[in-house]
Design a protein around this motif. Structure first.
Motif, PDB file in Angstrom:
ATOM      1  N   GLU A   1       0.831  -1.203   0.000  1.00 50.46           N
ATOM      2  CA  GLU A   1       0.000   0.000   0.000  1.00 50.46           C
ATOM      3  C   GLU A   1       0.869   1.258   0.000  1.00 50.46           C
ATOM      4  O   GLU A   1       0.615   2.205  -0.734  1.00 50.46           O
TER       5      GLU A   1
ATOM      6  N   LYS B   1      -5.560  -0.507   4.557  1.00 47.65           N
ATOM      7  CA  LYS B   1      -6.403   0.514   3.926  1.00 47.65           C
ATOM      8  C   LYS B   1      -6.773   1.636   4.894  1.00 47.65           C
ATOM      9  O   LYS B   1      -7.479   2.556   4.518  1.00 47.65           O
ATOM     10  N   SER B   2      -6.368   1.531   6.162  1.00 53.89           N
ATOM     11  CA  SER B   2      -6.782   2.553   7.131  1.00 53.89           C
ATOM     12  C   SER B   2      -5.672   3.582   7.315  1.00 53.89           C
ATOM     13  O   SER B   2      -4.577   3.441   6.789  1.00 53.89           O
TER      14      SER B   2
ATOM     15  N   TRP C   1      -9.697  -6.108  -0.686  1.00 51.23           N
ATOM     16  CA  TRP C   1      -8.621  -5.828  -1.629  1.00 51.23           C
ATOM     17  C   TRP C   1      -9.020  -4.769  -2.636  1.00 51.23           C
ATOM     18  O   TRP C   1      -8.231  -3.928  -3.025  1.00 51.23           O
TER      19      TRP C   1
ATOM     20  N   ASP D   1     -10.788  -1.509  -4.154  1.00 50.60           N
ATOM     21  CA  ASP D   1     -11.251  -0.208  -3.652  1.00 50.60           C
ATOM     22  C   ASP D   1     -12.670   0.075  -4.118  1.00 50.60           C
ATOM     23  O   ASP D   1     -13.051  -0.334  -5.180  1.00 50.60           O
TER      24      ASP D   1
ATOM     25  N   ILE E   1     -10.800   5.195   8.958  1.00 47.65           N
ATOM     26  CA  ILE E   1     -10.942   5.147   7.494  1.00 47.65           C
ATOM     27  C   ILE E   1     -11.811   6.316   7.060  1.00 47.65           C
ATOM     28  O   ILE E   1     -12.922   6.479   7.563  1.00 47.65           O
TER      29      ILE E   1
ATOM     30  N   LYS F   1     -15.303   2.598   1.634  1.00 52.54           N
ATOM     31  CA  LYS F   1     -14.248   1.711   2.122  1.00 52.54           C
ATOM     32  C   LYS F   1     -14.502   1.367   3.592  1.00 52.54           C
ATOM     33  O   LYS F   1     -14.354   0.230   4.020  1.00 52.54           O
TER      34      LYS F   1
END
Lengths: 226, 44, 229, 212
Positions: A80, A159-160, A224, A226, C138, C143
């Motif tokens: 990432e 992703k965070s 995975w 987006d 987030i 998401k």
């Protein structure tokens, strides 16, 4: 949906990560130092006392849990951070990526656990294993369970925004059943119980690994993409 | 009063019932306010 | 409206009956409760503590189901429902933990003693805590919705493991004379009626709160969408 | 090879904000599509959705190869993608990168073909240096080698000229011309020079499909 993954491709992703790790040493050096420092702190704290079976079994898994937490997140976070997630998207199915990464975490955690256990055996004299079969099976099943759960959580936290701090927070409730059972089983290994009596524990560990892997496999697409 | 002094359970009862009335009233008023807001927004 | 009045009166009656009905060793009329040996008046907690824990579990399952719905449809409304249920579940989870701990202090002598059910509520608290920590980190709405749904599914799946694991590790202190593992209920009819109506009442209150918050969040969302156009 | 890309009612909402909606178009054999629009109009988002990297909020993208529908999971085998935000692995050399990609794609590692590609984008002399030592223009060229590695029927280019010098741009134009002979090209750009290669254009600011 066609979710069948390709073993060769997954293996190549694993090899890619492994070679990349050997070149950059992002996780490996930090992990080794982490294990050594933690064990040193424990040695200072314990000093000349002999910790009981319960405590020494617990401490072993505390070391393993926290070093896994400091190293496992890298697999997805590094992709990432470097922005190579899209590249992987363009060349492989999500399920292939997942199994490649799972394999990498598995091997990394195995190497780390062997290192930790050997050091632990040398440095803590009161840690005497009476049933080696139970102990080795516990380490093996504990490692695969731990890496299965930490792989999917690593994919989520990549992703965070707060990647590092969140990892143990998210992993702990999910790993708690596994940790409880492996600590119990390590205790039985120290007490020298027959392997037949520990079979139930192993069944729980295997079930844990199977359930977590199957669910991660099914849900990985949503994480995975987006 | 004498009776309540001897049976503290009833004091607990009174307090609990009053708390419940408070919560119930609050929820009821909230429900009305949201209904009004919904009507207003959907009319626009 | 009728349901709200029924709920208001019903739960008031439950509170009155649960707290005020006298406990006698041999209940002869419908308005008497049996004495639970060793617990006495403290046994009345069953009418208020168990329903909070029950609502907490219901809320967790609701949140999970809406999370799955979100993943299937990508409709942001389901995420709103899912997070609302989780928020209420967290609230009731704290209530259940606190009421249980106070009760445990005066019955078993300590606020916390890792009884299996205390362990499971602790795990539930941890899961809720982690869930909200994940959500707040987030920024992108879609998401956030899908990742938190995935997380709650995985977390929800680990919960059944405790059922197999905990009995292997510790034994329970929880009062089982009332509901024993075989599912046989040793409550006298009066207790049962009060207990079940309390469960229904608490669930109805939960549903009402859930409904209010979902409607509110929906309005907020509509407004947000309008402002952009 | 007969290919068809069909886009139906695509809508994307990102973080509660509508980026675009009701995008419809079709792309068939031997054609090139230009996607234009101001900065922030969602060119890259649309391109990512076409490539299957991003999922749309509503609507769908269908891809047919010889009349057979290819599902989303397997589409990566038929698409080539180049974009400024695409990254190669820094710690490997160009050659290693391409070999790894070929093996992850599970296609035969054809060294001659890789050499040919590298020669074509003028990286052959530097094929054994690490990507982290590359300039941004060289990285962009390597991405073309990456995109053409599996001989994809559909080539998707986001800002094809970014970071390239005149010589690099002429190579890119050559690649686009050749791709048009064998398959399809989608170009997201604002450059009028790039648009002249295309026979279809979509302007995201006006949401309309202009056939040239």
């Amino acid at each position: 949906m066609n979710k069948i993954f390709n073993i060769n491709s997954a293996l190549t992703i694993f090899i890619k990560d492994f070679r990349s790790e050997l070149r950059t040493r992002y996780a490996l050096n930090a992990l080794i130092m982490f294990v050594i420092t933690t064990l040193a702190i424990i040695l200072f704290a314990v000093a000349n006392e002999t910790p009981s079976i319960e405590i020494s079994a617990g401490i072993l898994w505390i070391v393993i849990f926290f070093s896994a937490m400091s190293g496992m997140a890298r697999t997805f976070v590094s992709e990432e951070e470097r922005g190579t997630v899209m590249t992987l998207h363009l060349i492989a199915k999500p399920s292939t990526v997942f199994f490649g990464k799972l394999l990498f975490n598995l091997i990394l955690l195995f190497l780390m656990n062997i290192f930790t256990v050997v050091l632990y055996l040398i440095l803590i004299p009161s840690f005497i294993i009476k049933s080696y079969d139970i102990f080795l099976l516990t380490i093996f099943l504990g490692t695969i369970g731990l890496s299965a759960a930490s792989t999917i959580i690593a994919a989520i936290i990549a992703k965070s925004n707060t990647k590092g701090t969140l990892y143990p927070v998210l992993s702990f409730p999910i790993l708690l059943p596994l940790l409880m059972i492996v600590i119990k089983s390590t205790k039985s290994a120290l007490e020298g119980i027959e392997i037949a009596k520990a079979m139930g524990d192993f069944q729980v560990m295997i079930a844990y690994f199977v359930v977590i892997t199957a669910v991660s496999y099914l849900l990985f697409d949503y994480v995975w993409k987006d | 009063m004498e009776f309540l002094n001897q049976n503290s359970l009833y004091i607990v009862l009174i307090i609990t019932v009053i708390c419940w009335f408070g919560i119930f009233g609050y929820l009821l008023s909230l429900d009305k306010k949201i209904k009004k807001l919904e009507e207003k927004i959907n009319k626009e | 409206m009728v349901f709200k009045i029924i709920l208001g009166i019903g739960l008031t009656l439950v509170i009155i009956a649960g707290i005020a009905l006298p406990m006698v060793s041999n209940p002869s009329s419908f308005f008497e409760l049996p004495v639970v040996p060793g617990l006495e008046d403290k046994a009345r907690i069953i009418f208020f503590h168990v329903p909070t824990a029950w609502v907490c579990v219901i809320a967790f399952i609701t949140s999970l189901i809406y999370g799955i719905q979100y993943l299937r449809t990508k409709e942001i409304l389901y995420d709103i429902k899912s997070v609302t249920a989780a928020g209420l579940g967290f609230l009731f989870c704290i209530l259940a933990t606190v009421t249980g701990a106070i009760w445990s202090k005066f019955t078993w002598g300590a606020f916390w003693n890792w009884d299996p059910r205390q362990t499971s509520i602790f795990v539930l608290l941890l899961i809720y805590g982690a869930y909200f920590a994940l959500r707040s980190s987030i920024e992108v709405e879609e998401k956030r919705a899908s990742l938190s749904a995935v997380y709650s599914i995985i977390a929800g799946l680990t919960v059944p493991f405790f059922i197999f694991i905990i009995p292997r590790i510790v034994s329970s202190l929880h009062p089982d004379p009332i509901i024993n593992p075989q599912g046989k209920i040793h409550m006298n009819p009066t207790m049962l009626v009060i207990f079940l109506s309390s469960l229904t009442g608490f669930t109805a209150v939960y549903y009402w709160m859930f409904n209010l918050r979902v409607r509110f969040s929906k309005l907020l969302y509509q407004q947000q969408m309008k402002e952009q156009e | 090879m007969d290919i068809k890309l069909e886009v139906q009612n695509i809508k994307k909402i990102f973080n509660g904000r509508k980026i675009f909606s009701d995008i419809n178009f079709q792309l068939e054999n031997k054609s090139a599509l230009a996607i234009t629009g101001r900065n922030g109009s969602g060119k890259s988002t649309l391109v990512k959705i076409l490539a299957g990297v991003l999922s749309p909020t509503n609507g769908q993208v269908d891809f047919y190869l010889n009349g057979k529908s290819i599902d989303l999971q397997n589409r990566y085998q038929y698409f080539g993608f180049v974009a400024p935000y695409l990254q190669m692995y820094d710690e490997f050399t160009a050659m290693e990168n391409l070999e790894l990609f070929a093996r992850i794609r599970n296609i035969e590692v054809d060294k001659d073909y890789i050499d040919l590609l590298l020669k074509r984008v003028n990286l052959y002399e530097r094929k054994d240096s690490y990507v982290r030592e590359y300039s941004s223009g060289m990285k962009q060229r390597l991405k073309y080698a990456f995109a053409l590695l599996h001989k994809p029927p559909l080539l998707i280019l986001d800002e094809p000229r970014s970071n390239l010098d005149a010589e690099g741009i002429s190579v890119v134009y050559q690649i686009i011309q050749e791709q048009k002979q064998s398959g399809c090209v989608v170009v997201a750009t604002n450059d009028s020079e790039d648009i002249q290669f295309c026979n279809q254009e979509i302007d995201l600011n006006q949401f309309r499909n202009i056939a040239k």
